[in-house]
Design an enzyme around this catalytic site. Structure first.
Site, short mmCIF file in Angstrom:
data_model
loop_
_atom_site.label_atom_id
_atom_site.label_comp_id
_atom_site.label_asym_id
_atom_site.label_seq_id
_atom_site.Cartn_x
_atom_site.Cartn_y
_atom_site.Cartn_z
N LYS A 239 48.59 -47.95 -73.56
CA LYS A 239 48.67 -48.51 -74.92
C LYS A 239 47.54 -48.02 -75.81
CE LYS A 239 46.33 -52.74 -73.50
NZ LYS A 239 46.58 -53.92 -72.67
N ARG B 66 45.90 -66.52 -70.74
CA ARG B 66 46.74 -65.69 -71.59
C ARG B 66 48.15 -65.83 -71.03
NH1 ARG B 66 45.66 -59.34 -72.77
NH2 ARG B 66 47.31 -59.13 -71.20
#
Ligand SMILES: *Cc1c(COP(=O)(O)O)cnc(C)c1O
Length: 357
Positions: free
Chosen positions: A37, A132
């Site tokens: 990413k 998360r």
């Protein structure tokens, strides 16, 4: 012609870093998913990572995965962020595997995979304390009970992600919990989980130092490959290059100026008010790059050059470099991510060392 500003991406150094990590982790029975990413799924980087021995590639953005074009790659592509309900068609089209936490998403993936005559593989993310993504461990059995009967969905394994939202350190305790959850699911449902993914670059020091890695057989690595550092303390990892990716910008003004501003002083463009000490006249050079392109706080300037300030389009240095000269910076993850994403920054791939300032 030189393009400035530009990122210089040294594929040889990236390959070295990735290969070192692949080899060291192989000794512990752990495979590496190369996480792309930060480089927006760059084809050059993907090929380099595959050459270095990663067994899969992971990206958080389906758009990057589409660019990476899995059919032409010898390793599977994994969507490592929970898919958006609005993007599931693309997920089934472009990613062989996705990380998931929501049954509604998984049911839709099943429906779409069946309609497209595909098998979609999923990895269930488990919450181990970083707060998360992740299914709470107590809810895992119920969700797996629903999943194993879904058509065209293969439960490939489970995973966890730490050290991101809350900085929770991967350790023997939370990794052992992931291992025992894998055992528990296998016993309960008489299935085999082939992929137990312990975490990200922050798991490296655990993996290198632990005697028994348990069921953990995969780690997903981005930062350590590109920056050669351990995210837990941001120290360099021994034997890895920390300058595989550098940022170069050009000087557009160079003048002696007072070190103190004059006039009534309010906030600066980005809300920070500097506290300044009068050091008389100093040399000031301005670079044509700014906060729209990168995170100035994440840049490491050359030795003896200090960053005095920044705004959307400028970074101001204390130095007297000639107009048109170039300055090379080291980057942290945040600076690299933003620079890679800026359309104003050229990405130049090197397979050899170059020498600038
Ligand atoms: C970004 C990301 C990674 C890679 O993290 P690094 O710190 O760059 O190694 C791994 N897993 C998930 C889910 C991620 O989002």
């Amino acid at each position: 012609m030189r393009n400035a500003p530009r990122l210089e991406i040294d594929l040889k150094k990236i390959e070295h870093n990735a290969r070192m990590l692949v080899e060291r982790l192989a000794l512990k029975g752990i495979s590496v998913t190369g996480v792309t990413k930060a480089v927006l799924g760059s084809t050059e980087v993907c090929e380099t990572l595959i050459k270095a021995g990663v067994t899969s590639l992971g990206d958080s953005r389906i758009e990057n995965i589409k660019e990476m074009c899995g059919e032409h790659l010898p390793v599977p592509l994994i969507l490592i962020r929970s898919p958006m309900l609005s993007q599931l068609e693309q997920v089934v089209d472009w990613a062989r595997i996705s990380f998931n936490t929501e049954i509604k998403v998984i049911e839709q993936l099943s429906y779409l995979s069946e309609r497209n005559n595909k098998i979609h593989e999923i990895v269930l993310m488990v919450e181990l304390g970083d707060l998360r993504e992740g299914i709470m461990p107590k809810d895992l059995i119920n969700i797996v009970r629903k999943i194993i009967h879904l058509p065209n969905i293969h439960l490939k394994g489970i995973g966890s992600n730490l050290a991101c939202n809350s900085g929770v350190i991967p350790d023997d305790k939370n990794m052992a919990e992931l291992s025992s959850l894998a055992d528990m699911l296998e016993d309960t449902f008489k299935i085999k989980l082939e992929f137990i993914s312990g975490g990200n670059s922050a798991n490296l020091s655990w993996a290198f130092n632990v005697k028994d890695t348990g069921r953990i057989n995969n780690i997903r690595i981005g930062e350590a490959i590109f920056l050669g550092c351990d995210p837990l303390d941001r120290k360099d990892i021994e034997g890895l290059h920390s300058d595989a990716i550098t940022l170069i910008a050009e000087v557009i003004e160079s003048k002696p100026k007072p070190s103190m501003p004059w006039g009534g002083i309010a906030q600066t463009a980005f809300g920070i008010k500097h506290s300044l000490i009068d050091r008389g006249i100093i040399s000031q050079s301005i670079l044509a790059i700014g906060l729209q392109d990168t995170d100035a706080e994440g840049l490491t300037p050359p030795v003896n050059i200090q960053i005095l300030g920044s705004s959307s389009d400028h970074i101001i240095l204390e130095t007297d470099l000639p107009l048109g000269s170039e300055v090379k910076f080291g980057l942290n993850y945040s600076a690299m991510l933003r620079a890679m994403t800026s359309p104003f920054i050229t990405k130049e791939y090197l397979s050899h060392d170059t020498k600038i300032l």
